[in-house]
Write a protein that holds these residues in place. Structure first.
Motif, mmCIF file in Angstrom:
data_model
loop_
_atom_site.group_PDB
_atom_site.id
_atom_site.type_symbol
_atom_site.label_atom_id
_atom_site.label_comp_id
_atom_site.label_asym_id
_atom_site.label_seq_id
_atom_site.Cartn_x
_atom_site.Cartn_y
_atom_site.Cartn_z
ATOM 1 N N LYS A 197 -67.409 -50.620 7.798
ATOM 2 C CA LYS A 197 -68.689 -51.273 8.086
ATOM 3 C C LYS A 197 -69.096 -51.048 9.536
ATOM 4 O O LYS A 197 -70.252 -50.771 9.840
ATOM 5 C CB LYS A 197 -68.563 -52.771 7.791
ATOM 6 C CG LYS A 197 -69.867 -53.546 7.959
ATOM 7 C CD LYS A 197 -69.667 -55.003 7.572
ATOM 8 C CE LYS A 197 -70.960 -55.785 7.747
ATOM 9 N NZ LYS A 197 -70.759 -57.216 7.391
ATOM 10 N N ILE A 198 -68.117 -51.171 10.451
ATOM 11 C CA ILE A 198 -68.404 -50.950 11.867
ATOM 12 C C ILE A 198 -68.805 -49.502 12.119
ATOM 13 O O ILE A 198 -69.774 -49.216 12.837
ATOM 14 C CB ILE A 198 -67.172 -51.334 12.720
ATOM 15 C CG1 ILE A 198 -66.944 -52.849 12.648
ATOM 16 C CG2 ILE A 198 -67.355 -50.889 14.165
ATOM 17 C CD1 ILE A 198 -65.625 -53.288 13.252
ATOM 18 N N ALA A 199 -68.048 -48.570 11.508
ATOM 19 C CA ALA A 199 -68.353 -47.150 11.684
ATOM 20 C C ALA A 199 -69.735 -46.810 11.133
ATOM 21 O O ALA A 199 -70.505 -46.046 11.743
ATOM 22 C CB ALA A 199 -67.299 -46.298 10.992
ATOM 23 N N ALA A 200 -70.085 -47.399 9.978
ATOM 24 C CA ALA A 200 -71.409 -47.155 9.397
ATOM 25 C C ALA A 200 -72.499 -47.709 10.292
ATOM 26 O O ALA A 200 -73.566 -47.101 10.475
ATOM 27 C CB ALA A 200 -71.482 -47.792 8.005
ATOM 28 N N GLY A 201 -72.245 -48.880 10.890
ATOM 29 C CA GLY A 201 -73.226 -49.474 11.800
ATOM 30 C C GLY A 201 -73.419 -48.632 13.035
ATOM 31 O O GLY A 201 -74.548 -48.425 13.492
ATOM 32 N N ASN A 202 -72.305 -48.112 13.570
ATOM 33 C CA ASN A 202 -72.408 -47.245 14.748
ATOM 34 C C ASN A 202 -73.179 -45.958 14.434
ATOM 35 O O ASN A 202 -73.978 -45.481 15.233
ATOM 36 C CB ASN A 202 -71.012 -46.904 15.254
ATOM 37 C CG ASN A 202 -70.291 -48.116 15.842
ATOM 38 O OD1 ASN A 202 -70.927 -49.098 16.219
ATOM 39 N ND2 ASN A 202 -68.976 -48.043 15.906
ATOM 40 N N ARG A 203 -72.934 -45.421 13.246
ATOM 41 C CA ARG A 203 -73.609 -44.190 12.866
ATOM 42 C C ARG A 203 -75.106 -44.417 12.687
ATOM 43 O O ARG A 203 -75.928 -43.617 13.103
ATOM 44 C CB ARG A 203 -73.021 -43.643 11.572
ATOM 45 C CG ARG A 203 -73.666 -42.368 11.079
ATOM 46 C CD ARG A 203 -72.941 -41.809 9.880
ATOM 47 N NE ARG A 203 -73.587 -40.597 9.397
ATOM 48 C CZ ARG A 203 -73.147 -39.863 8.386
ATOM 49 N NH1 ARG A 203 -72.049 -40.236 7.750
ATOM 50 N NH2 ARG A 203 -73.783 -38.792 7.997
ATOM 51 N N THR A 204 -75.452 -45.579 12.083
ATOM 52 C CA THR A 204 -76.856 -45.909 11.892
ATOM 53 C C THR A 204 -77.553 -46.049 13.243
ATOM 54 O O THR A 204 -78.663 -45.595 13.449
ATOM 55 C CB THR A 204 -76.997 -47.204 11.089
ATOM 56 O OG1 THR A 204 -76.360 -47.029 9.816
ATOM 57 C CG2 THR A 204 -78.458 -47.562 10.869
ATOM 58 N N GLY A 205 -76.830 -46.716 14.181
ATOM 59 C CA GLY A 205 -77.410 -46.885 15.513
ATOM 60 C C GLY A 205 -77.603 -45.576 16.228
ATOM 61 O O GLY A 205 -78.617 -45.343 16.890
ATOM 62 N N ALA A 206 -76.621 -44.658 16.064
ATOM 63 C CA ALA A 206 -76.736 -43.337 16.711
ATOM 64 C C ALA A 206 -77.871 -42.534 16.110
ATOM 65 O O ALA A 206 -78.621 -41.847 16.830
ATOM 66 C CB ALA A 206 -75.416 -42.586 16.558
ATOM 67 N N ASP A 207 -78.044 -42.603 14.796
ATOM 68 C CA ASP A 207 -79.141 -41.874 14.141
ATOM 69 C C ASP A 207 -80.490 -42.400 14.590
ATOM 70 O O ASP A 207 -81.449 -41.645 14.761
ATOM 71 C CB ASP A 207 -79.009 -41.989 12.631
ATOM 72 C CG ASP A 207 -77.798 -41.225 12.093
ATOM 73 O OD1 ASP A 207 -77.277 -40.360 12.830
ATOM 74 O OD2 ASP A 207 -77.380 -41.504 10.944
ATOM 75 N N ALA A 208 -80.572 -43.735 14.790
ATOM 76 C CA ALA A 208 -81.835 -44.342 15.175
ATOM 77 C C ALA A 208 -82.233 -43.937 16.593
ATOM 78 O O ALA A 208 -83.418 -43.805 16.925
ATOM 79 C CB ALA A 208 -81.747 -45.871 15.077
#
Length: 249
Positions: free
Chosen positions: A237-248
């Motif tokens: 969940k944390i990794a997915a959140g970080n990835r979403t933030g990086a994509d944004a």
């Protein structure tokens, strides 16, 4: 959420209202919801009833089914009162012999490195006949096959099995050492049984330790797997959140 009154529930699940009430009295079904004096049942009740019907058709009694449904951690041997039989050393039973082609049908193509890995991991043992292997346990190959079907790499699974078995061997050594220490404490170091009573006492102690170890390991592994799963889900969940933030960004 689909709701049922007791007559509808009996029809959908293929049983009778009398059986439903009897199962409720035995604790095999969760309590229904209440709307005034009317009992309301849900899909969970349907699933439980279908499971009960299936188990009854397989020859299980309501007593066995009560153990299955009210104690998810119960082993089938406990439910069937087979504790005395289960104390016998099942690991010394006859081991199935599998042809290489049978193994490949379940695990995929096997080169020499894969076969050596399965042997080193204790899953298989070579026989005197070429391309015939003795399985350490009939369940292990099947479990590996199911994971291969899920897309996991066999080499990874072999490594996991090898490391997992090593940890279990360590745990078994801890338990048996404790039993040996208890023998030394009571009878003195280097004691050997001299009578049938002595043998019965030693075997009883070691057997009790073996059973306790089996049951405690089963319970501890369940808890450890739940904890590990929660940790992995949180990490994902944390990794997915970080990835979403990086994509944004």
């Amino acid at each position: 959420m689909t709701e049922y009154r007791i007559d509808d529930l009996a029809r959908v699940s293929g049983t009778t209202t009398r059986n439903i009430r009897g199962y409720q009295e035995r604790g095999l079904l969760p309590k229904p919801l209440r709307r005034g004096r009317v009992a309301i049942y849900t899909e969970k009740h349907v699933r439980n009833l279908l499971a009960i019907n299936k188990l009854l058709s397989k020859g299980f009694t309501l007593g066995h089914i009560a153990t299955f449904l009210t104690n998810p951690g119960a082993r089938i041997g406990d439910a069937l009162d087979l504790t005395e039989i289960l104390d016998e050393p099942w690991a010394t039973g006859k081991r199935p012999v599998l042809e290489r082609e049978d193994l490949e049908a379940r695990l995929g193509p096997l080169d020499d490195a894969a076969l050596t890995g399965l042997i080193d991991a204790g899953v298989l043992a070579a026989t005197e006949e070429p391309d015939r292997y003795e399985a350490a346990d009939p369940h292990i190959v099947g479990n590996l096959a199911r994971l291969v079907d899920k897309g996991m790499d066999l080499a990874v699974l072999i490594d996991v099995q090898k490391r997992f078995a090593a940890k279990l061997a360590e745990a078994a050594e801890i338990l048996m050492t404790a039993a040996h220490d208890e023998v030394d404490r009571r009878r003195g170091p280097g004691w050997l049984p001299a009578t049938d009573e002595d043998v019965a006492w030693a075997v009883g102690l070691l057997g009790a330790m073996r059973r306790a170890g089996t049951e405690n390991a089963h319970a501890a592994l369940d808890r450890a797997l739940d904890t590990a799963l929660d940790q992995e889900l949180q990490a994902h969940k944390i990794a997915a959140g970080n990835r979403t933030g990086a994509d944004a960004s």
